[in-house]
Write a protein that holds these residues in place. Structure first.
Motif, PDB file in Angstrom:
ATOM      1  N   ASN A 143      -5.585   7.432   3.027  1.00 22.69           N
ATOM      2  CA  ASN A 143      -5.070   7.259   4.292  1.00 22.69           C
ATOM      3  C   ASN A 143      -4.378   8.591   4.582  1.00 22.69           C
ATOM      4  OD1 ASN A 143      -6.635   4.932   3.978  1.00 22.69           O
ATOM      5  ND2 ASN A 143      -4.458   3.592   4.069  1.00 22.69           N
ATOM      6  N   ALA A 144      -3.792   8.999   4.026  1.00 24.10           N
ATOM      7  CA  ALA A 144      -2.734  10.366   3.990  1.00 24.10           C
ATOM      8  C   ALA A 144      -3.696  11.518   4.319  1.00 24.10           C
ATOM      9  CB  ALA A 144      -1.765  11.013   3.621  1.00 24.10           C
ATOM     10  N   MET A 145      -4.414  11.349   3.287  1.00 24.44           N
ATOM     11  CA  MET A 145      -5.886  13.140   3.047  1.00 24.44           C
ATOM     12  C   MET A 145      -6.768  12.143   4.168  1.00 24.44           C
ATOM     13  SD  MET A 145      -4.233  14.266   1.138  1.00 24.44           S
ATOM     14  CE  MET A 145      -5.379  15.828   0.349  1.00 24.44           C
ATOM     15  N   ARG A 146      -7.226  11.658   4.643  1.00 29.12           N
ATOM     16  CA  ARG A 146      -8.035  11.765   5.692  1.00 29.12           C
ATOM     17  C   ARG A 146      -8.314  12.303   6.878  1.00 29.12           C
ATOM     18  NH1 ARG A 146      -8.401   4.844   6.746  1.00 29.12           N
ATOM     19  NH2 ARG A 146      -9.703   4.344   4.597  1.00 29.12           N
ATOM     20  N   ASN A 158      -2.760   3.406 -13.290  1.00 28.47           N
ATOM     21  CA  ASN A 158      -1.293   2.832 -13.461  1.00 28.47           C
ATOM     22  C   ASN A 158      -0.097   3.255 -11.924  1.00 28.47           C
ATOM     23  OD1 ASN A 158       1.162   0.422 -14.771  1.00 28.47           O
ATOM     24  ND2 ASN A 158       1.905   2.884 -15.015  1.00 28.47           N
ATOM     25  N   ALA A 159      -0.600   2.692 -10.782  1.00 27.93           N
ATOM     26  CA  ALA A 159      -0.010   2.856  -9.319  1.00 27.93           C
ATOM     27  C   ALA A 159      -0.331   1.596  -8.596  1.00 27.93           C
ATOM     28  CB  ALA A 159      -0.526   3.739  -9.014  1.00 27.93           C
ATOM     29  N   SER A 160       0.840   1.460  -7.632  1.00 27.43           N
ATOM     30  CA  SER A 160       0.421   0.507  -6.767  1.00 27.43           C
ATOM     31  C   SER A 160      -0.495  -0.053  -5.402  1.00 27.43           C
ATOM     32  CB  SER A 160       1.495   0.246  -5.839  1.00 27.43           C
ATOM     33  OG  SER A 160       1.993   1.081  -4.761  1.00 27.43           O
ATOM     34  N   GLU A 161      -1.112  -0.981  -5.390  1.00 22.53           N
ATOM     35  CA  GLU A 161      -2.764   0.002  -4.246  1.00 22.53           C
ATOM     36  C   GLU A 161      -1.745   0.530  -3.214  1.00 22.53           C
ATOM     37  OE1 GLU A 161      -4.542  -4.125  -3.248  1.00 22.53           O
ATOM     38  OE2 GLU A 161      -3.974  -4.932  -5.758  1.00 22.53           O
ATOM     39  N   PHE A 162      -0.289  -0.169  -2.503  1.00 24.55           N
ATOM     40  CA  PHE A 162       0.166   0.399  -1.292  1.00 24.55           C
ATOM     41  C   PHE A 162      -0.347   2.192  -1.713  1.00 24.55           C
ATOM     42  CE2 PHE A 162       3.441   2.456   1.393  1.00 24.55           C
ATOM     43  CZ  PHE A 162       3.043   2.009   2.076  1.00 24.55           C
ATOM     44  N   ASP A 163       0.318   2.628  -3.001  1.00 20.40           N
ATOM     45  CA  ASP A 163       0.350   3.723  -2.863  1.00 20.40           C
ATOM     46  C   ASP A 163      -0.959   4.567  -2.814  1.00 20.40           C
ATOM     47  OD1 ASP A 163       3.398   4.196  -2.894  1.00 20.40           O
ATOM     48  OD2 ASP A 163       3.603   3.940  -4.959  1.00 20.40           O
ATOM     49  N   ILE A 164      -2.121   3.700  -3.244  1.00 18.25           N
ATOM     50  CA  ILE A 164      -3.507   4.075  -3.524  1.00 18.25           C
ATOM     51  C   ILE A 164      -4.212   4.149  -2.184  1.00 18.25           C
ATOM     52  CG2 ILE A 164      -5.559   3.748  -4.404  1.00 18.25           C
ATOM     53  CD1 ILE A 164      -3.508   5.038  -6.358  1.00 18.25           C
ATOM     54  N   ILE A 174       1.974  13.276  -3.395  1.00 15.54           N
ATOM     55  CA  ILE A 174       0.388  12.231  -2.809  1.00 15.54           C
ATOM     56  C   ILE A 174      -0.963  12.906  -2.942  1.00 15.54           C
ATOM     57  CG2 ILE A 174      -0.245  11.126   0.011  1.00 15.54           C
ATOM     58  CD1 ILE A 174       2.203  11.333   0.400  1.00 15.54           C
ATOM     59  N   LYS A 175      -0.891  14.334  -2.459  1.00 16.60           N
ATOM     60  CA  LYS A 175      -2.497  15.003  -3.200  1.00 16.60           C
ATOM     61  C   LYS A 175      -2.662  15.000  -4.216  1.00 16.60           C
ATOM     62  CE  LYS A 175      -2.402  18.612   0.007  1.00 16.60           C
ATOM     63  NZ  LYS A 175      -2.791  20.381   0.030  1.00 16.60           N
ATOM     64  N   ASP A 176      -1.563  14.713  -5.459  1.00 22.18           N
ATOM     65  CA  ASP A 176      -2.203  14.001  -6.617  1.00 22.18           C
ATOM     66  C   ASP A 176      -2.793  13.442  -6.740  1.00 22.18           C
ATOM     67  OD1 ASP A 176      -1.140  16.991  -7.481  1.00 22.18           O
ATOM     68  OD2 ASP A 176       0.162  16.650  -7.774  1.00 22.18           O
ATOM     69  N   LEU A 177      -2.141  12.130  -6.293  1.00 20.98           N
ATOM     70  CA  LEU A 177      -2.588  11.517  -6.432  1.00 20.98           C
ATOM     71  C   LEU A 177      -3.565  10.781  -5.850  1.00 20.98           C
ATOM     72  CD1 LEU A 177      -1.988   8.093  -7.591  1.00 20.98           C
ATOM     73  CD2 LEU A 177      -0.887   6.909  -5.882  1.00 20.98           C
ATOM     74  N   TYR A 178      -4.103  11.151  -4.280  1.00 20.36           N
ATOM     75  CA  TYR A 178      -5.546  11.328  -3.919  1.00 20.36           C
ATOM     76  C   TYR A 178      -6.629  11.625  -4.519  1.00 20.36           C
ATOM     77  CZ  TYR A 178      -9.374  12.253  -1.032  1.00 20.36           C
ATOM     78  OH  TYR A 178     -10.344  12.820  -1.048  1.00 20.36           O
ATOM     79  N   GLY A 228      -4.751  -0.952   4.695  1.00 21.63           N
ATOM     80  CA  GLY A 228      -6.044   0.115   4.911  1.00 21.63           C
ATOM     81  C   GLY A 228      -7.535   0.379   3.411  1.00 21.63           C
ATOM     82  N   LYS A 229      -7.597  -1.835   2.992  1.00 19.43           N
ATOM     83  CA  LYS A 229      -8.567  -1.377   2.425  1.00 19.43           C
ATOM     84  C   LYS A 229     -10.580  -2.034   3.513  1.00 19.43           C
ATOM     85  CE  LYS A 229      -6.696  -3.660  -1.383  1.00 19.43           C
ATOM     86  NZ  LYS A 229      -6.254  -4.993  -1.982  1.00 19.43           N
ATOM     87  N   THR A 230     -11.495  -1.376   2.858  1.00 24.71           N
ATOM     88  CA  THR A 230     -12.912  -1.274   4.197  1.00 24.71           C
ATOM     89  C   THR A 230     -13.108  -2.779   3.263  1.00 24.71           C
ATOM     90  OG1 THR A 230     -14.176  -1.529   1.924  1.00 24.71           O
ATOM     91  CG2 THR A 230     -13.766   0.300   3.383  1.00 24.71           C
ATOM     92  N   GLN A 231     -14.512  -3.382   4.952  1.00 27.59           N
ATOM     93  CA  GLN A 231     -14.215  -4.847   4.719  1.00 27.59           C
ATOM     94  C   GLN A 231     -15.328  -5.108   3.193  1.00 27.59           C
ATOM     95  OE1 GLN A 231     -16.632  -5.140   8.197  1.00 27.59           O
ATOM     96  NE2 GLN A 231     -15.203  -5.485   9.450  1.00 27.59           N
ATOM     97  N   MET A 232     -15.802  -4.256   2.716  1.00 20.70           N
ATOM     98  CA  MET A 232     -16.897  -4.824   1.437  1.00 20.70           C
ATOM     99  C   MET A 232     -15.627  -5.028   0.440  1.00 20.70           C
ATOM    100  SD  MET A 232     -19.942  -4.605  -0.044  1.00 20.70           S
ATOM    101  CE  MET A 232     -20.757  -4.243   1.297  1.00 20.70           C
TER     102      MET A 232
END
Length: 257
Positions: A161-164, A150-156, A118-122, A224-228
């Motif tokens: 979110n995990a690194m917040r 080349n990842a899913s939007e969910f994983d991104i 997860i850290k690497d993807l972040y 978990g997307k922003t309004q923008m």
């Protein structure tokens, strides 16, 4: 002006040189001609950027001196990598890099353990964001980051979110000028007896929303997307997304009263 503007690592902002954008670009030209003095001066005149960013971390760290040093590393990286062909001011390019460096430091030193994958993807996502921001002046959407890696939007979204930073349960998450919703208001108490009819009513209320409202709630509170980001996907303004989101939430709240 906060006291940290003058106390961090002995830096006093009143002593710092202020240069115009034109003078800053001239220094970059000299630096690229191997003028070490120009590089040192670029670092000095841009320390205000680091200090201004530290303001948002006053209540999140006991040692702002350490964060200042880390922020300076981000500033130096920005100076060494800045290209005059970029159609942005240096400050626009540097701020995300300085902020990213500080956030990385805080997360790497957090007591909360997060898996390496997860850290690497972040961090890969953060690099995509920094590169995109440097070229375009605004952050990319989650779908763009997912496509690049080349990842899913969910994983991104999960990695971001995990690194917040952890936040207080009493953090205000919404305020319309009258009612304030705190984080603890959105946490389900599983020890409480829940009327199953309320859940059915909520499901029905969600189904009664129009497709755009359901999409907005799904993207905002599941992905978990922003309004923008949602506004860009729907090709509408952020204000419209905000209004539709409030309207949908208001309808859902009616069935829970």
């Amino acid at each position: 002006m906060g006291k940290y503007k003058v106390d961090i690592s002995g830096i006093n902002t009143s002593d710092l040189i202020v240069l115009s954008n034109k003078e800053v670009r001239e220094l970059f030209v000299k630096m690229q001609e191997d003028d070490e003095f120009a590089r040192d001066l670029l670092i000095e005149v841009n320390l205000r950027l680091v200090l201004s960013i530290l303001k948002r971390f006053y209540n999140k760290s006991d040692n702002l001196d350490d964060l200042f040093q880390i922020g300076c590393i981000g500033l130096i990286k920005a100076i060494d990598n800045f290209d005059l062909s970029y159609d942005v001011q240096f400050s626009t390019y540097a701020v995300p890099m300085i902020l990213g460096e500080i956030k990385r430091y805080l997360r790497d030193n957090s007591s909360i353990r997060i898996s390496r994958s997860i850290k690497d993807l972040y961090y890969k996502s953060l690099k995509v964001i920094e590169d995109f921001y440097a070229s375009n002046g605004y952050e990319p959407s989650v779908s763009y980051i997912a496509e690049q890696l080349n990842a899913s939007e969910f994983d991104i979204s999960n990695a971001m979110n995990a690194m917040r930073e952890p936040i207080s349960m009493y953090e205000a998450v919404y305020n319309d000028g009258n009612d304030t919703i705190y984080l603890y208001d959105q946490i389900e108490d599983k020890k409480s007896l829940v009327d199953i009819s309320n859940k059915f009513s909520l499901d029905n209320a969600i189904n009664d929303l129009n497709s755009r409202e359901k999409f907005i709630l799904d993207q905002r509170y599941v992905m978990g997307k922003t309004q923008m980001e949602v506004a860009e996907e729907l090709d509408i303004s952020q204000a419209q997304v905000s209004r539709l989101e409030k309207k949908a939430i208001k309808e859902l709240k009616k069935v829970l009263k």
